[in-house]
Design a protein around this motif. Structure first.
Motif, PDB file in Angstrom:
ATOM      1  N   ARG A  65       0.724  -0.864  -0.402  1.00 38.06           N
ATOM      2  CA  ARG A  65       0.306   0.328  -0.011  1.00 38.06           C
ATOM      3  C   ARG A  65       1.015   1.454  -0.040  1.00 38.06           C
ATOM      4  O   ARG A  65       0.745   2.108  -0.533  1.00 38.06           O
ATOM      5  N   VAL A  66       2.346   1.497   0.497  1.00 34.53           N
ATOM      6  CA  VAL A  66       3.150   2.411   0.751  1.00 34.53           C
ATOM      7  C   VAL A  66       3.478   2.310  -0.375  1.00 34.53           C
ATOM      8  O   VAL A  66       4.103   3.374  -0.799  1.00 34.53           O
ATOM      9  N   GLN A  67       4.076   1.440  -1.105  1.00 35.37           N
ATOM     10  CA  GLN A  67       4.202   1.650  -2.552  1.00 35.37           C
ATOM     11  C   GLN A  67       3.580   2.299  -3.326  1.00 35.37           C
ATOM     12  O   GLN A  67       4.113   2.260  -4.422  1.00 35.37           O
ATOM     13  N   LEU A  68       2.716   2.169  -3.587  1.00 38.47           N
ATOM     14  CA  LEU A  68       1.320   2.263  -4.543  1.00 38.47           C
ATOM     15  C   LEU A  68       1.196   3.739  -4.327  1.00 38.47           C
ATOM     16  O   LEU A  68       1.395   4.283  -5.043  1.00 38.47           O
ATOM     17  N   PHE A  69       1.292   4.738  -3.067  1.00 40.01           N
ATOM     18  CA  PHE A  69       1.909   5.287  -2.664  1.00 40.01           C
ATOM     19  C   PHE A  69       2.375   6.333  -3.589  1.00 40.01           C
ATOM     20  O   PHE A  69       2.104   7.379  -3.741  1.00 40.01           O
ATOM     21  N   GLU A  70       3.659   5.713  -3.576  1.00 39.85           N
ATOM     22  CA  GLU A  70       4.994   6.313  -3.742  1.00 39.85           C
ATOM     23  C   GLU A  70       5.394   6.399  -4.585  1.00 39.85           C
ATOM     24  O   GLU A  70       5.325   7.404  -5.730  1.00 39.85           O
ATOM     25  N   ILE A  71       4.472   5.618  -6.060  1.00 40.55           N
ATOM     26  CA  ILE A  71       3.678   5.787  -7.147  1.00 40.55           C
ATOM     27  C   ILE A  71       3.611   6.981  -7.347  1.00 40.55           C
ATOM     28  O   ILE A  71       3.496   7.321  -8.555  1.00 40.55           O
ATOM     29  N   ALA A  72       2.325   6.920  -6.764  1.00 44.33           N
ATOM     30  CA  ALA A  72       1.954   7.964  -7.998  1.00 44.33           C
ATOM     31  C   ALA A  72       2.031   9.283  -7.428  1.00 44.33           C
ATOM     32  O   ALA A  72       1.504  10.140  -7.764  1.00 44.33           O
ATOM     33  N   SER A  73       3.127   9.447  -6.258  1.00 46.26           N
ATOM     34  CA  SER A  73       3.116  10.269  -5.799  1.00 46.26           C
ATOM     35  C   SER A  73       3.959  11.307  -6.848  1.00 46.26           C
ATOM     36  O   SER A  73       4.315  12.514  -6.614  1.00 46.26           O
ATOM     37  N   ALA A 100       2.088   8.991   3.341  1.00 46.78           N
ATOM     38  CA  ALA A 100       1.074   9.771   2.655  1.00 46.78           C
ATOM     39  C   ALA A 100       1.674  11.342   3.000  1.00 46.78           C
ATOM     40  O   ALA A 100       1.846  11.652   1.910  1.00 46.78           O
ATOM     41  N   LYS A 101       1.164  11.716   3.649  1.00 47.75           N
ATOM     42  CA  LYS A 101       1.326  13.234   4.354  1.00 47.75           C
ATOM     43  C   LYS A 101       3.509  13.525   4.092  1.00 47.75           C
ATOM     44  O   LYS A 101       3.838  14.098   4.019  1.00 47.75           O
ATOM     45  N   ALA A 102       3.838  12.388   4.345  1.00 50.27           N
ATOM     46  CA  ALA A 102       5.308  12.830   4.081  1.00 50.27           C
ATOM     47  C   ALA A 102       5.683  12.547   2.632  1.00 50.27           C
ATOM     48  O   ALA A 102       6.609  13.668   2.596  1.00 50.27           O
ATOM     49  N   MET A 103       5.106  11.940   1.619  1.00 52.86           N
ATOM     50  CA  MET A 103       5.841  11.689   0.489  1.00 52.86           C
ATOM     51  C   MET A 103       5.148  13.465  -0.509  1.00 52.86           C
ATOM     52  O   MET A 103       4.582  13.359  -1.650  1.00 52.86           O
ATOM     53  N   GLY A 104       3.859  13.868   0.470  1.00 53.28           N
ATOM     54  CA  GLY A 104       3.441  14.546  -0.216  1.00 53.28           C
ATOM     55  C   GLY A 104       2.176  15.197  -0.766  1.00 53.28           C
ATOM     56  O   GLY A 104       2.166  16.153  -1.361  1.00 53.28           O
ATOM     57  N   TYR A 105       1.677  14.190  -0.437  1.00 56.74           N
ATOM     58  CA  TYR A 105      -0.200  13.689  -0.480  1.00 56.74           C
ATOM     59  C   TYR A 105      -0.547  15.558   0.482  1.00 56.74           C
ATOM     60  O   TYR A 105      -0.270  15.266   1.276  1.00 56.74           O
ATOM     61  N   GLU A 106      -1.711  15.850  -0.219  1.00 59.42           N
ATOM     62  CA  GLU A 106      -2.914  16.737   0.217  1.00 59.42           C
ATOM     63  C   GLU A 106      -3.922  16.581   0.515  1.00 59.42           C
ATOM     64  O   GLU A 106      -4.401  16.946   1.116  1.00 59.42           O
ATOM     65  N   ASN A 107      -4.429  15.715   0.355  1.00 60.40           N
ATOM     66  CA  ASN A 107      -5.556  14.750   0.748  1.00 60.40           C
ATOM     67  C   ASN A 107      -5.367  13.398   0.845  1.00 60.40           C
ATOM     68  O   ASN A 107      -4.881  12.508   0.316  1.00 60.40           O
TER      69      ASN A 107
END
Length: 300
Positions: A65-73, A100-107
């Motif tokens: 799940r974290v890997q997918l966040f990272e790809i999309a980031s 997610a927040k650490a990767m720059g997600y705003e939502n």
């Protein structure tokens, strides 16, 4: 949580509820994911809902799940991104939200906790705790067909949550159009996204801000026509295209929504793998039915 009010205008539009591509060894296929993100952006996507139901979120490991966040980031400069952080426990959801927040997600977005029969008060506290932990409002992912947890608008704790600022809005994956309007009535500053794109015209008529759709993975241009036609005042033209979209949705919903979406993408030359068990792959007969219905109704 003052950010919620400022997000409403910025976040309107069509968002892809992105699938998770797998390779032939059933591992996340990073290149295929990037190709699909790029393709959907070219087709007019405003952004992506990452790691939700369409992504088979609860069939993935924590690391995946974290890997997918990272790809999309990697697309955060080109698209608005929602990271779905919903989990069975508050601590687990907070972990995903912080990542997610650490990767720059705003939502961020979250399903309510399910399986145990939590009270509306306990569900509200779950959202308060996540929002406080990351200092971000949350999109409430209302999908009672999967969570079996209704958003009870007669309950004082639920109403307080909707008005609190802990939520940025609601992803209303529910065929109850009336309830979507009533959510907006409780707090007009909340975003409301339709999660069942087969109701697009009806949702727009009652003030929905946008849509987060799983079938956008393969037929976003068709839905963008519906969306644009309706906003241009051409509601009858939009309704005619909605019928074609619903012919496809009826077929793939009855056969298996996520297996069908992956089959359609695979058949179009973008290999995204298969769904994870206990989802079942489509039979050859089912694939042929899906192919025929898509061919008969999809103009793009």
């Amino acid at each position: 949580m003052s950010e919620a009010k400022g997000m409403v205008k910025m976040m309107k539009g069509l968002y892809v509820a992105s699938i998770t591509p797998y390779d032939r060894e059933n591992k996340i296929n990073e290149e295929a994911a990037k190709q699909l993100f790029s393709k959907n952006l070219e087709e007019g996507a405003k952004g992506f809902f990452v790691g939700g139901s369409s992504a088979e979120c609860f069939l993935m490991t924590r690391e995946e799940r974290v890997q997918l966040f990272e790809i999309a980031s990697g697309f955060k400069e080109k698209a608005d991104l929602f990271a779905h952080v919903g989990a069975l426990s508050t601590d687990e959801a907070i972990y995903y939200a912080k990542e997610a927040k650490a990767m720059g997600y705003e939502n961020i977005a979250a399903t309510p906790p399910f399986y145990f029969g939590y009270s509306q008060k306990a569900i509200a506290q779950y959202f308060y705790d996540i929002a406080e932990a990351v200092d971000m409002p949350i999109l409430y992912y209302n999908i009672p067909c999967n969570t079996y947890k209704e958003l009870d608008l007669t309950n004082a704790d639920t109403i307080a949550l909707l008005k609190s600022g802990a939520l940025s809005g609601v992803k209303h994956t529910n065929l109850d159009v009336y309830q979507m309007e009533r959510i907006k009535n409780v707090n007009p500053e909340l975003l409301t996204f339709g999660g069942f794109e087969q109701n697009m015209v009806a949702f727009l008529a009652l003030g929905c801000d946008g849509f987060i759709g799983s079938t956008f993975n393969f037929m976003l241009p068709h839905y963008k026509k519906i969306y644009d036609l309706y906003l241009d005042g051409k509601s009858e033209d939009a309704r005619k295209l909605q019928i074609k979209a619903n012919n496809i949705m009826e077929c793939i919903w009855n056969i298996g929504l996520f297996p069908a979406i992956k089959h359609i993408l695979n058949a179009r030359g973008m290999y995204v793998g298969e769904v994870r068990k206990p989802f079942l792959e489509l039979s050859q007969e089912e694939k042929e039915i899906v192919d025929r219905v898509v061919r008969e109704n999809l103009e793009n």
